[in-house]
Enzyme design. Structure first.
Site, PDB file in Angstrom:
ATOM      1  N   MET A 270       0.849  -1.195   0.000  1.00  0.00           N
ATOM      2  CA  MET A 270       0.000   0.000   0.000  1.00  0.00           C
ATOM      3  C   MET A 270       0.876   1.233   0.000  1.00  0.00           C
ATOM      4  SD  MET A 270      -2.968   1.377   0.020  1.00  0.00           S
ATOM      5  CE  MET A 270      -3.027   3.167  -0.116  1.00  0.00           C
ATOM      6  N   GLU A 271       0.538   2.147  -0.923  1.00  0.00           N
ATOM      7  CA  GLU A 271       1.421   3.275  -1.225  1.00  0.00           C
ATOM      8  C   GLU A 271       1.300   4.462  -0.278  1.00  0.00           C
ATOM      9  OE1 GLU A 271      -1.205   2.292  -3.181  1.00  0.00           O
ATOM     10  OE2 GLU A 271      -2.333   4.013  -3.928  1.00  0.00           O
ATOM     11  N   ASN A 272       0.921   4.259   0.994  1.00  0.00           N
ATOM     12  CA  ASN A 272       0.822   5.377   1.942  1.00  0.00           C
ATOM     13  C   ASN A 272       1.966   6.350   1.731  1.00  0.00           C
ATOM     14  OD1 ASN A 272      -1.186   3.717   3.370  1.00  0.00           O
ATOM     15  ND2 ASN A 272       0.609   2.540   3.971  1.00  0.00           N
TER      16      ASN A 272
ATOM     17  N   GLU B 180       4.733   1.024  -6.079  1.00  0.00           N
ATOM     18  CA  GLU B 180       4.371   1.890  -4.943  1.00  0.00           C
ATOM     19  C   GLU B 180       5.064   3.241  -5.034  1.00  0.00           C
ATOM     20  OE1 GLU B 180       1.943   0.797  -3.443  1.00  0.00           O
ATOM     21  OE2 GLU B 180       2.146  -1.262  -4.158  1.00  0.00           O
TER      22      GLU B 180
END
Ligand SMILES: *[C@@H]1O[C@H](CO)[C@@H](O)[C@H](O)[C@H]1NC(C)=O
Ligand SMILES: *[C@@H]1O[C@H](CO)[C@@H](O)[C@H](O)[C@H]1NC(C)=O
Ligand SMILES: *[C@@H]1O[C@H](CO)[C@@H](O)[C@H](O)[C@H]1NC(C)=O
Ligand SMILES: *[C@@H]1O[C@H](CO)[C@@H](O)[C@H](O)[C@H]1NC(C)=O
Ligand SMILES: [Zn+2]
Length: 965
Positions: free
Chosen positions: A353-355, A388
């Protein structure tokens, strides 16, 4: 978030099934392998084990009406546009020990400053599964007093907290809403949740971590949880001394504090950039890290101490800087943040997840072990990282306004991940692999009448379930394929020019996908690029209607035509406003001479240049840059087949793979003869390259499934033996099986050679793997098998062996702590031939102490993929359905994977009857997320029966003829 192991990911990779010589288990070989390979391209949002349900063939917009009880704003799925958040200050305190009630919880408070856009006496803010305390207050930030709160109410269905005021808020004024709340830090992998692992001393450790996308930030704190509601976040975490707190920003203060008599560390993070809620992340753990400075930029890789100590983060660290620099250049935009953290979590639903600034990964997507990991594992790490990092600009800096445009975000990242990975591993030819991993994969799905267009209407993607449905293979892989085509026909320079001005113009803001088209059009106009239509007009055809065309080129008459390609021509898709016609950029060569691109703008047209004389052939869709299939007149097919035989180098390697894939699929759709498709594999006896082989193996998989229990099988095996023996010899020469080739794709094909040769029982091969495995059994502390070859060797050795080999594998499975190694062994144990071993293994899958719940489905499916295990697995599922459904129905069990997996070989009336009976018998229990799969299995079985009826005699004859001397 991430690309998925939605159902589609696992099924989409066709289990490569090359048969089993004397031992009837080769199907399982393919299973092992496809599990390995499928990881490569994979990406973020692995969903094998969630309840989110099937997404492969499901239209993104299912026809469930978005019913709401009323027109009141709290009954709507979207926030009203009355309020606009500006800043938040959020303090969270996750408890990593159970409380007196045996629960893990977190407490927190949040102040959100918002501007009133339109007068209103109602504040609606998202909040889900939080208990809000009575201390809620509202302040006005202007000079005037704020209205008083009259009442508050939670709406669990639409996930709001509603606050009624005694007076209206005034447009233009800003207010501050303060709340205190308690939530559960549960193990549900969404929102603020916990992950657990045992450390190197066997002590259980708890990590508090987050997964907000798409709609779970509201499970961590009350917030305006829509991607266009961007704001600045000030995060504070309270945590036990000795633990590390991470968030999107850098730490600006870390001080000891005492709260309720408990000594804690209070970590304050720098304010974030203006960003969407779904990109937030907060993590508290005892992880350690390695780091690197790239000028002023801090790059860190976090993981369990044991993994960091074993250097499993080094590879990720070594590629991150290169990839970041590449994207800065590609986007013409510096990395927008002062740090880049990446962290590997033991429990993580997606692949990654590319937070923004704190990217989260599954362990297998970030960690690489020099000794234990295969080159496929390595490719997965570098492509997921590139994906990502690509989002840090495309997605995070500039964000889609609403989830219906998700395909642009994910398709884009799924395309440029290959460019980023290529920068880090320039010798891998990795950009070519998009054709196998994405284009072919999604072709299979997008050729069904039940497919759906890339673009969805905003009103059709409203509820959280609808939002999670758009994270499917179409969004990722078709998105990537059409953007690659677009970049190609514009030229990379024009594409990046438009991309750069788009990012510059919309940074810290939100867009709809046509905003990108506008900027690309500006680049087209500025550079004087010639296009037959506007970018938007061309792309509308690919984005607004589902499917893709098959272009037919008649080299005798010069006729070119296009038609919607459907695997089952009898199915009728919904009408399309464009009549299933596309504007098709046709790249092509005549013999080896590259010709100017030709645009097919109508259904039929005449183009005399494509006529050929006696020794000429036409090849179209060079390097498969276009998202379409190509068919030719018979004469041109013959010439292409001849070229493959006599001068295959005259056809680019990707097209050698493409000709095979097109032919097999055209045959399946009844457009060309099945024997013509089979003939595209004849040149493999001289081919050593990976892509054509892989394409053929993927396509022959179906033949194995249909025929491995019939008389065709023996003849087919003989043919495969003839084709693979030279390949096996090639690798014997190249490596003497003492090591692996340097070349990345050759490493893949070495695995193919070994797998297929052993599966047809080539003695040199089976001797080899048996001796390696035996060596390991003699000294379990030293595994002599190269990591690349392990899946195949384990499977072959277990297939050739008996109980002793199986028990050894089980022991090693229980012993290893490396996730990828566990997966290899788990799949290989399904390759056993003795029914009692397989039956016992099936029993193990329902014992969570033996096989983790999340792995139960895939284990049963592996057993069913083994021709010897097929009927055992089917019997097992039938006998245990009620138990399985009740025990696993709540969560981590993918019923649709299971049902598709155990029925994929079905191709007789008898099996169809059993399947219908199964459906009837268990209707009262239900099928949960497998309901659609049951229906699909029935359809598929009927189609298989028909296909076998129509093709069996010809296929049998063809294989017989091939083995004649
Ligand atoms: C790159 O960005 C700079 C600064 O915004 C701008 O001046 C320049 O024109 C851009 N270059 C390209 C090739 O887009
Ligand atoms: C790897 O092998 C493939 C196939 O033979 C070849 O096309 C490619 O150029 C090779 N790569 C390198 C770096 O040698
Ligand atoms: C964001 O984009 C919209 C639409 O293009 C524009 O109206 C608005 O001014 C932009 N906002 C900011 C802060 O740039
Ligand atoms: C098998 O091994 C023998 C002995 O090393 C060798 O002579 C023979 O060519 C090999 N055959 C194949 C098909 O690799
Ligand atoms: Zn993504």
């Amino acid at each position: 978030m991430g690309k998925g192991f939605y159902i589609s990911k696992t099924l989409g990779i066709v289990g490569i099934v090359i048969g089993a010589g004397a031992v009837a288990t080769i199907i399982a070989l393919s299973v092992v392998y496809s599990q390995e390979k499928s990881k490569n391209n994979e990406i973020e949002n692995q969903q094998t084990t969630t309840t989110k349900g099937p997404t492969t063939n499901v239209p993104a917009t299912t026809n469930i009406p978005t019913t709401v009880p009323s027109n009141e704003p709290w009954d709507q799925w979207r926030l009203p546009q009355t309020l606009s958040p500006e800043t938040y200050k959020v303090t969270l305190w996750p408890r990593l020990q159970k409380n007196a009630e045996g629960l893990y919880i977190f407490t927190g408070d949040s102040s959100v400053v918002f501007r009133c856009v339109e007068n209103t006496d109602l504040i609606l803010i998202h909040s889900n599964k939080l208990t809000i305390k009575d201390s809620t207050t509202l302040k006005a930030l202007g000079g005037n007093p704020a209205p008083n709160i009259v009442s508050t109410k939670m709406y669990p269905k639409t996930q709001y907290m509603a606050i009624w005021l005694d007076r209206e808020l005034t447009a233009g004024e800003s207010y501050e809403l303060y709340t205190e709340f308690v939530g559960e830090l549960s193990d549900d992998l969404g929102g603020f949740y916990r992950s657990e692992y045992y450390d190197e001393n066997g002590v259980l450790k708890v990590v508090a971590t987050t997964q907000m996308q798409a709609t779970d930030a509201r499970k961590a704190f009350p917030c305006f949880d829509e991607p266009a509601m961007k704001a600045v976040f000030n995060i504070v975490l309270l945590h036990d001394p000795g633990t590390v707190a991470l968030s999107n920003g850098v730490v600006i203060e870390e001080i000891p504090v005492t709260v309720d008599g408990i000594s804690l560390t209070k970590t304050t993070f720098a304010p974030t950039e203006k960003m969407s809620t779904y990109l937030l992340a907060f993590i508290v753990s005892e992880f350690t890290y390695i780091e690197q400075k790239l000028d002023d930029l801090q790059i860190r890789i976090f993981a369990r101490k044991e993994a960091i100590d074993a250097n499993q983060g080094e590879y990720a660290l070594s590629v991150t800087g290169k990839i970041l620099r590449f994207f800065e250049e590609y986007y013409n935009s510096s990395y927008p943040l002062p740090k880049s953290d990446q962290i590997a979590l033991p429990d993580f639903n997606a692949g990654a997840m590319e937070n923004w600034g704190l990217i989260t990964y599954r362990e297998t997507a970030l960690l690489y072990d020099e000794e234990m990991s295969s080159n496929g594992n390595k490719e997965r790490v570098v492509t997921v990282i590139a994906h990502e990092l690509a989002h840090q600009w495309f997605g995070n800096l500039v964000t889609i306004r609403w989830w219906n445009d998700l395909w642009l975000n994910e398709g884009f990242a799924s395309y440029v991940e290959y460019l980023g990975a290529d920068e880090a591993e320039p010798l891998w030819n990795i950009k070519d692999l998009i054709v196998l991993n994405d284009v072919h994969r999604v072709f299979a799905i997008d050729a069904l009448a039940s497919s759906h267009p890339l673009s969805s209407k905003e009103e059709d993607v409203q509820r959280p379930e609808q939002i999670s449905e758009v994270f499917d293979t179409i969004s990722y892989s078709k998105g990537a394929s059409v953007l690659r085509m677009l970049s190609n026909f514009l030229s990379e320079d024009v594409f990046t020019q438009g991309l750069r001005t788009y990012l510059e113009h919309f940074k810290f803001n939100n867009t709809v996908y046509t905003d990108l088209w506008d900027h690309l059009q500006m680049a087209v106009d500025e550079t004087g690029t010639e296009l037959p239509r506007s970018v938007k007009d061309i792309m509308d055809r690919w984005v607004l209607q589902m499917g893709f065309p098959v272009v037919t080129i008649n080299t005798v008459t010069g006729q070119i035509s296009q038609e919607h390609f459907l695997l089952d021509p009898e199915t009728k898709p919904e009408p399309s406003e464009f009549n299933y016609e596309w504007f098709v950029p046709i790249t092509w060569t005549k013999n080896e001479a590259i010709k100017p691109q030709y645009w097919l703008l109508q259904k039929n047209t005449q183009f005399d240049d494509m006529k050929t004389n006696a020794n000429e052939w036409v090849l179209a869709n060079i390097n498969t840059v276009g998202y379409y299939r190509v068919n030719y007149d018979e004469q041109n097919w013959e010439r292409l087949l001849n070229a493959l035989q006599t001068s295959r180098e005259s056809i680019p390697v990707i097209n050698r793979a493409q000709l095979i894939d097109d032919a097999f699929n055209l045959a399946k759709a009844g457009i060309i003869k099945t024997t013509l498709a089979l003939r595209t594999t004849e040149f493999l006896d001289v081919e050593t390259e990976y892509m054509p082989w892989q394409s053929a193996l993927n396509n022959l998989d179906y033949f194995y499934l249909m025929f491995d229990r019939s008389e065709v099988y023996g003849h087919m095996q003989a043919y495969i033996r003839k084709q693979v023996t030279p390949l096996f010899e090639y690798f014997t020469e190249l490596t003497d099986w003492q090591g692996v080739p340097d070349n990345h794709t050759e490493q893949y094909n070495q695995v193919n050679a070994l797998r297929v040769a052993c599966s047809i029982g080539l003695k040199n091969c089976t001797d080899l793997v048996t001796s390696w495995f035996g060596e390991w059994m003699n000294n379990e502390d030293v595994n002599p098998i190269h990591a690349n070859l392990r899946s195949t060797v384990y499977c072959s050795a277990i297939a050739a062996g008996g109980a002793e080999e199986w028990e050894f594998a089980w022991k090693m499975f229980e012993k290893t702590s490396v996730a990828s190694e566990k997966d290899k062994l788990r799949a290989a144990m399904a390759c056993a031939t003795q029914p009692w071993l397989l039956n016992r293994y099936l029993e193990y899958t329902l014992d969570a102490n033996k096989i983790r719940k999340q792995d139960a489905t895939s284990t049963i499916v592996s057993i069913a993929s083994n021709v010897g295990g097929q009927s055992l697995a089917w019997d097992f599922v039938r006998a245990n359905w009620e138990y399985i459904f009740n025990q696993y129905g709540g969560g981590s069990f993918s019923f649709s994977n299971l049902i598709n997996g155990v029925t994929k070989r079905f191709s007789t009336e008898f099996e169809l009857k059993q399947l219908m009976q199964f459906k009837e018998d268990n209707e009262h229990i239900g099928f949960g997320s497998g309901s659609l799969a049951i229906q699909q299995s029935i359809e598929r079985t009927k189609a298989n029966i028909k296909w076998v009826e129509q093709n069996k005699a010809d296929v049998l004859q063809w294989f017989k003829d091939q083995s004649k001397p």
